[in-house]
Design an enzyme around this catalytic site. Structure first.
Site, PDB file in Angstrom:
ATOM      1  N   ASP A  89     -27.253   0.002 -18.206  1.00  0.00           N
ATOM      2  CA  ASP A  89     -27.326   0.868 -19.380  1.00  0.00           C
ATOM      3  C   ASP A  89     -28.801   1.140 -19.651  1.00  0.00           C
ATOM      4  O   ASP A  89     -29.651   0.293 -19.376  1.00  0.00           O
ATOM      5  CB  ASP A  89     -26.663   0.149 -20.563  1.00  0.00           C
ATOM      6  CG  ASP A  89     -26.490   1.033 -21.778  1.00  0.00           C
ATOM      7  OD1 ASP A  89     -27.122   2.100 -21.831  1.00  0.00           O
ATOM      8  OD2 ASP A  89     -25.718   0.649 -22.668  1.00  0.00           O
ATOM      9  N   ASP A 261     -16.387   0.627 -18.847  1.00  0.00           N
ATOM     10  CA  ASP A 261     -16.924  -0.716 -19.087  1.00  0.00           C
ATOM     11  C   ASP A 261     -16.588  -1.099 -20.517  1.00  0.00           C
ATOM     12  O   ASP A 261     -16.418  -0.230 -21.374  1.00  0.00           O
ATOM     13  CB  ASP A 261     -18.449  -0.753 -18.899  1.00  0.00           C
ATOM     14  CG  ASP A 261     -19.178  -0.246 -20.144  1.00  0.00           C
ATOM     15  OD1 ASP A 261     -19.617  -1.081 -20.955  1.00  0.00           O
ATOM     16  OD2 ASP A 261     -19.272   0.980 -20.322  1.00  0.00           O
ATOM     17  N   CYS A 299       0.766 -12.911 -12.546  1.00  0.00           N
ATOM     18  CA  CYS A 299      -0.647 -12.926 -12.206  1.00  0.00           C
ATOM     19  C   CYS A 299      -0.937 -14.022 -11.178  1.00  0.00           C
ATOM     20  O   CYS A 299      -0.377 -15.118 -11.263  1.00  0.00           O
ATOM     21  CB  CYS A 299      -1.481 -13.161 -13.465  1.00  0.00           C
ATOM     22  SG  CYS A 299      -3.265 -13.221 -13.184  1.00  0.00           S
ATOM     23  N   CYS A 301      -4.267 -14.977 -10.502  1.00  0.00           N
ATOM     24  CA  CYS A 301      -5.659 -15.391 -10.660  1.00  0.00           C
ATOM     25  C   CYS A 301      -5.756 -16.913 -10.590  1.00  0.00           C
ATOM     26  O   CYS A 301      -4.746 -17.623 -10.672  1.00  0.00           O
ATOM     27  CB  CYS A 301      -6.244 -14.878 -11.981  1.00  0.00           C
ATOM     28  SG  CYS A 301      -5.710 -15.775 -13.464  1.00  0.00           S
ATOM     29  N   CYS A 304      -4.034 -18.707 -13.599  1.00  0.00           N
ATOM     30  CA  CYS A 304      -2.569 -18.707 -13.611  1.00  0.00           C
ATOM     31  C   CYS A 304      -1.983 -19.509 -12.455  1.00  0.00           C
ATOM     32  O   CYS A 304      -0.880 -20.058 -12.576  1.00  0.00           O
ATOM     33  CB  CYS A 304      -2.047 -17.273 -13.580  1.00  0.00           C
ATOM     34  SG  CYS A 304      -2.354 -16.380 -15.130  1.00  0.00           S
ATOM     35  N   HIS A 330      -9.118 -14.973 -16.272  1.00  0.00           N
ATOM     36  CA  HIS A 330      -7.815 -14.297 -16.298  1.00  0.00           C
ATOM     37  C   HIS A 330      -7.933 -12.859 -16.802  1.00  0.00           C
ATOM     38  O   HIS A 330      -7.378 -11.937 -16.197  1.00  0.00           O
ATOM     39  CB  HIS A 330      -6.831 -15.065 -17.175  1.00  0.00           C
ATOM     40  CG  HIS A 330      -5.574 -14.283 -17.425  1.00  0.00           C
ATOM     41  ND1 HIS A 330      -4.567 -14.172 -16.502  1.00  0.00           N
ATOM     42  CD2 HIS A 330      -5.205 -13.511 -18.482  1.00  0.00           C
ATOM     43  CE1 HIS A 330      -3.616 -13.376 -16.968  1.00  0.00           C
ATOM     44  NE2 HIS A 330      -3.979 -12.969 -18.178  1.00  0.00           N
TER      45      HIS A 330
END
Length: 366
Positions: A89, A261, A299, A301, A304, A330
């Protein structure tokens, strides 16, 4: 080089080739303000959750540790151990959010550091020099993010200054970096359209919409996107800055946005709020105390695959740092996976069906 691979209505499935790697869009860029994800995630964690682009902040890195340190350590990629694209940015939003701590002039902005009060000046040339030293893949033009709400008179003057600063930003662009310009205009659709037409005449690598999701209703934001995006180059990336919820992302993709974002997934995760395929969960809720299921049964991930809701709730109640880390892992995996599913749906020509199904699932469990 930006190439559109498939479309469905205004929704775009594309890829942007950069010297740090290829970005598949639609993409959600994970916010690493100080070259780190808040919640104790490393670059290896970012790769594991499917992150494609790490977004770092010019203003904050300028203050600490200083762009000279990052440059001398090999740029953002080597500094943070991240071997993929980065976006910085311009620092404009943070500078303008300082309120009484800053003064805007035609040359740029004089402001006081929020850390130690030190007086600092930043204009387009300074912003671009900092971003060049950071070695970012994609850099943002220095702009003014006008306050919401603003009068038409204030907005008109602000847009004109932002356009002049865009020309100066382009002239000061670092070698090999991609430059995105920023469309402003608040909630004034006619001003947004005119500014979009104006900056579309400037050859840039991408076009962002700034100054949204700053207090206006979501439907108003969607209206601005519908009115403005058709006047930006279709064959260049379109970036909606600072947005947003999973619902916001799908609605914006339908209207032609392909870069996003937002601090939301990491911030919510640190406070015990997680996103799932069945809707949001509050991990402080007592109903999770003896729940041996994962955060999301759909999920895969790390969180999880390994831990239960009961354990994660315990960690939050006990104020263990691991709670934040597991929840942020997560949430970022959820966002990045949502973008992968969206890309697949546009490729298959089923985005409208996918969007409808997702919104219905989240709303029914709200």
């Amino acid at each position: 080089m930006y190439t559109i691979k498939a479309t469905q209505g205004r929704a775009k499935r594309a890829e942007l080739i950069t010297h740090h790697g290829t970005i598949q869009t639609p993409v959600f860029m994970n916010v690493a303000t100080l070259a780190a994800i808040k919640g104790a995630l490393s670059a290896a964690d970012l790769r594991a959750v499917g992150c494609q682009v790490a977004l770092c902040n010019t203003y904050h890195l300028h203050l600490r540790p200083g762009e000279g340190v990052v440059r001398d350590m090999g740029g953002l990629q080597k500094f943070m151990g991240w071997d993929a694209p980065t976006l910085t940015d311009s620092g404009g939003f943070q500078v303008f959010s300082l309120g009484a701590l800053r003064k805007i002039t035609e040359e740029g902005v004089f402001f006081n550091s929020h850390i130690d009060g030190k007086k600092i000046f930043m204009g387009p040339e300074e912003s671009m020099a900092i971003q060049a030293a950071l070695g970012a893949t994609i850099v943002m033009a220095f702009d003014e993010c006008a306050p919401y709400p603003s009068t038409r008179e204030y907005m008109s003057n602000s847009i004109a200054r932002t356009t002049r600063w865009l020309h100066r930003s382009k002239a000061a662009l670092g070698e090999g970096q991609l430059l995105f310009g920023i469309n402003q205009g608040g909630i004034y659709a006619d001003m947004r359209i005119e500014h979009a037409k104006e900056i579309a005449q400037i050859s840039l690598d991408g076009y962002a919409l700034g100054g949204l999701a700053v207090g206006e209703p979501a439907e108003e934001m969607y209206h601005i996107l519908e009115e403005t995006i058709p006047h930006l180059p279709h064959d260049k990336p379109t970036y909606l800055m600072g947005v947003g919820t999973p619902q916001n992302l799908l609605e914006a993709i339908e209207r032609g946005v392909d870069f996003f974002d937002c601090v939301l997934p990491a911030r919510n995760g640190r406070h015990g709020h997680v996103f799932t395929s069945q809707g949001k969960l509050n991990m402080f809720n007592a109903r999770h105390e003896r729940d041996d299921s994962p955060l999301d049964p759909n999920c895969n991930c790390e969180t999880c695959r390994t831990h239960t809701r009961a354990y994660i709730r315990h960690l939050f109640k006990a104020k263990e740092m691991l709670a934040m880390r597991l929840a942020v892992i997560h949430n970022l995996h959820f966002y990045n996976t949502l973008m992968q599913k969206t890309r697949d749906a546009i490729d298959a020509g089923t985005f409208d069906v996918f969007k409808k199904s997702q919104l219905e699932s989240w709303n029914s469990n709200a």
